[in-house]
Design an enzyme around this catalytic site. Structure first.
Site, short mmCIF file in Angstrom:
data_model
loop_
_atom_site.label_atom_id
_atom_site.label_comp_id
_atom_site.label_asym_id
_atom_site.label_seq_id
_atom_site.Cartn_x
_atom_site.Cartn_y
_atom_site.Cartn_z
N HIS A 311 0.86 -1.19 0.00
CA HIS A 311 0.00 0.00 0.00
C HIS A 311 0.89 1.23 0.00
O HIS A 311 1.96 1.22 0.62
CB HIS A 311 -0.90 0.00 1.25
CG HIS A 311 -2.08 0.89 1.12
ND1 HIS A 311 -2.01 2.23 1.38
CD2 HIS A 311 -3.35 0.64 0.71
CE1 HIS A 311 -3.20 2.76 1.16
NE2 HIS A 311 -4.03 1.83 0.75
N ASP A 369 -8.02 -5.51 0.35
CA ASP A 369 -8.49 -6.26 -0.81
C ASP A 369 -8.12 -7.73 -0.75
O ASP A 369 -8.69 -8.55 -1.46
CB ASP A 369 -7.93 -5.65 -2.09
CG ASP A 369 -8.53 -4.29 -2.33
OD1 ASP A 369 -9.74 -4.17 -2.12
OD2 ASP A 369 -7.80 -3.35 -2.67
N1 CMC Z 1 4.04 -7.41 -4.94
C1 CMC Z 1 5.37 -7.43 -5.12
N2 CMC Z 1 6.18 -6.36 -4.96
C2 CMC Z 1 5.60 -5.22 -4.57
C3 CMC Z 1 4.21 -5.13 -4.34
C4 CMC Z 1 3.43 -6.27 -4.54
N3 CMC Z 1 2.12 -6.26 -4.34
N4 CMC Z 1 3.91 -3.87 -3.97
C5 CMC Z 1 5.07 -3.20 -3.96
N5 CMC Z 1 6.09 -4.02 -4.31
C6 CMC Z 1 7.52 -3.69 -4.35
C7 CMC Z 1 7.88 -2.88 -5.57
O1 CMC Z 1 8.26 -3.72 -6.65
C8 CMC Z 1 9.01 -2.03 -5.07
O2 CMC Z 1 10.16 -2.84 -5.00
P1 CMC Z 1 11.63 -2.17 -5.25
O3 CMC Z 1 11.80 -1.18 -4.14
O4 CMC Z 1 12.57 -3.32 -5.21
O5 CMC Z 1 11.55 -1.53 -6.61
C9 CMC Z 1 8.61 -1.73 -3.61
O6 CMC Z 1 7.78 -2.84 -3.23
C10 CMC Z 1 7.83 -0.43 -3.45
O7 CMC Z 1 6.71 -0.47 -4.36
P2 CMC Z 1 6.04 0.78 -5.08
O8 CMC Z 1 5.39 0.33 -6.33
O9 CMC Z 1 7.04 1.89 -5.14
O10 CMC Z 1 4.97 1.18 -4.01
P3 CMC Z 1 3.76 2.13 -4.28
O11 CMC Z 1 3.50 2.83 -3.00
O12 CMC Z 1 3.96 3.00 -5.48
O13 CMC Z 1 2.61 1.10 -4.66
C11 CMC Z 1 0.69 -0.26 -4.61
C12 CMC Z 1 1.54 0.77 -3.85
C13 CMC Z 1 -0.60 -0.51 -3.81
C14 CMC Z 1 0.30 0.29 -5.99
C15 CMC Z 1 1.51 -1.57 -4.74
O14 CMC Z 1 1.88 -2.06 -3.47
C16 CMC Z 1 0.75 -2.65 -5.52
O15 CMC Z 1 0.79 -2.66 -6.75
N6 CMC Z 1 0.05 -3.60 -4.80
C17 CMC Z 1 -0.72 -4.60 -5.45
C18 CMC Z 1 -2.06 -4.01 -5.83
C19 CMC Z 1 -2.97 -3.81 -4.65
O16 CMC Z 1 -3.15 -4.71 -3.84
N7 CMC Z 1 -3.58 -2.62 -4.59
C20 CMC Z 1 -4.57 -2.31 -3.57
C21 CMC Z 1 -4.20 -1.14 -2.75
S1 CMC Z 1 -5.29 -1.07 -1.35
C22 CMC Z 1 -6.75 -0.48 -1.97
C23 CMC Z 1 -6.83 1.00 -1.94
O17 CMC Z 1 -6.71 1.58 -0.86
O18 CMC Z 1 -7.04 1.56 -3.04
#
Ligand code: CMC
Length: 434
Positions: A311, A369
């Site tokens: 998240h 989720d």
């Molecule tokens: N699976 C694997 N790796 C992950 C995941 C995941 N679900 N989420 C983040 N990472 C890794 C990412 O690859 C990165 O690694 P590195 O530092 O080595 O490059 C690190 O963790 C940080 O990730 P980020 O993409 O910079 O984090 P963010 O804050 O931009 O993304 C997110 C947040 C929710 C988009 C992401 O965690 C994700 O895609 N999760 C899966 C989708 C999901 O479950 N979304 C629901 C969010 S909750 C509902 C809501 O409130 O809307």
């Protein structure tokens, strides 16, 4: 008390600039950069708003490190255990929990406005039956703005309140209508004797052929789904609604923009994506294949993410996920699905991921989720409708945030700046024109 300030120095010879800071009642203080451009000719650069507060808000607070979520100061678990969704709606809209009389009046008002204009069915019939429910919902909510041109007077508090009631009342009906249409069953009209959650379940699952009795456990579970998704600070869809409404547009149309934004798999679409992921692992061999799947997730070249994990704000267990996990046990127990293989797979996957260094190091925990899809599927809600349920729950948050923005004396039309990195001035070469 001395006022806090922040001083920025520049390496390009520009003089240092001292900016005011504002304290937050909880969470980080903010540096007021509004005069930065005027005084320095420079913008700040923050794609994805990683460090930018776009507004002041009194509605919701998240402490991502602690895994805390507050609506108007109340912890989400206290609200989930002691209040129903109608009370939570009033808390979000008006700032405090209602008295018994206020609650009865509000609930009656919402219940009595659940029916939508009969002409909405013509819009519905224009869609393909296999259209994604979020496409249909975006269209239907947008269409509804045409029925209420009187909502345009955004500066009038009474008009804003009427619009809030209209949206909260009619959203369940629109979601249920789009489901009934997709399966070719007649639309079921709301029943004023039922609760908000019960009414929605009946509009979804009743047919004219036999009486429908609302199951109390499922009704409570659905009410909790609504409470847990009701608001979540300045997330992508809420910011979309604020930005859209900042132009003074019809607020119902602004909510349609929020629905469109929520559709994406990185936001509201994650529960659908999470369930598809569990199905995929199940199809490949179930629990034994979790290790292989987790390896794929950790491989940056695979493009696979563990859906329902991670998240932007929570760097701890999402408090909503804990509550949804509890509901999951209750619902599966009630429906005799406690040994459901998908649920067992989810539990095993969660355990492995929580112990794996990759997830621990990055502070990736289950989000709401991860469990909400399993609960919804057990209730009988088809997977493609999950995000529409999220939209139904989030409508009150969107409208509370929109109303807060309009009432804010510092409100301005939203207009981000950019760092232009394209071509400098060019001229069309007349000789090369064909
Ligand atoms: N699976 C694997 N790796 C992950 C995941 C995941 N679900 N989420 C983040 N990472 C890794 C990412 O690859 C990165 O690694 P590195 O530092 O080595 O490059 C690190 O963790 C940080 O990730 P980020 O993409 O910079 O984090 P963010 O804050 O931009 O993304 C997110 C947040 C929710 C988009 C992401 O965690 C994700 O895609 N999760 C899966 C989708 C999901 O479950 N979304 C629901 C969010 S909750 C509902 C809501 O409130 O809307």
């Amino acid at each position: 008390m001395t006022e806090k300030t922040a001083t920025i120095s520049f390496s390009d010879g520009s003089p240092a600039l001292t900016l005011p800071m504002f304290e937050a009642s909880l969470g980080p203080d903010v540096i007021d950069i509004r005069t930065l451009y005027g005084k320095t000719g420079k913008f700040t650069y923050d794609p994805g708003f990683l460090s930018t507060a776009s507004c002041g808000s009194t509605i919701t607070f998240i402490d991502g490190d602690k895994g805390e979520l507050l609506y108007r100061g109340y912890p989400i678990d206290e609200l989930a255990h002691n209040c129903n969704f109608m009370q939570v709606c009033q808390l979000l809209l008006y700032g405090g929990l209602p008295t018994k009389e206020q609650n009865e009046k509000f609930t009656q008002l919402v219940t009595h406005h659940m029916m939508v204009h009969e002409q909405m069915q013509f819009f519905l019939r224009g869609f393909r039956r296999d259209a994604h429910p979020m496409a249909v919902l975006t269209g239907l909510v947008g269409a509804m703005s045409a029925f209420y041109p009187d909502s345009m007077d955004l500066l009038d508090a009474k008009t804003r309140e009427v619009t809030a009631i209209r949206l909260i009342s009619k959203m369940p009906t629109l979601v249920a209508m789009s489901y009934k249409y997709s399966i070719g069953e007649p639309v079921v009209y709301p029943d004023n004797s039922l609760s908000y959650a019960g009414n929605f379940l009946r509009m979804m699952f009743a047919t004219p052929c036999e009486p429908y009795k609302v199951n109390n456990v499922i009704e409570r579970a659905f009410d909790r789904i609504l409470t847990l998704h009701a608001d979540h600070e300045q997330n992508a869809s809420t910011s979309t609604v604020r930005l859209c409404a900042s132009s003074g547009t019809n607020p119902i149309a602004a909510i349609a923009a929020g629905v469109a934004c929520l559709w994406g798999p990185a936001h509201g679409g994650a529960n659908e994506a999470c369930l598809r992921m569990l199905d995929e692992i199940q199809a490949q061999g179930g629990v034994e294949k979790i290790g292989e799947f987790v390896d794929k997730v950790k491989d940056k070249n695979s493009g696979v993410r563990l859906m329902g994990f991670g998240h932007r704000v929570y760097k701890n267990y999402d408090p909503r996920a804990k509550l949804m996990r509890e509901t999951c046990h209750e619902v599966l127990g009630e429906l005799g699905l406690a040994n459901d293989p998908q649920f067992k797979l989810a539990m095993a996957l969660e355990k492995i991921a929580l112990e794996d260094d990759y997830f621990v190091k990055r502070k990736l925990y289950p989000n709401v989720d991860f469990y909400s899809g399993i609960v919804q599927k057990a209730i009988g809600i088809p997977v493609p409708l999950f995000t529409a349920i999220f939209a139904l729950a989030r409508t009150v948050g969107w409208i509370a945030q929109l109303n807060e923005m309009i009432s804010d004396p510092e409100y301005k039309i939203g207009r981000p700046r950019q760092r232009y990195i394209g071509e400098k001035h060019r001229h069309v070469d007349a000789a090369k024109k064909s």
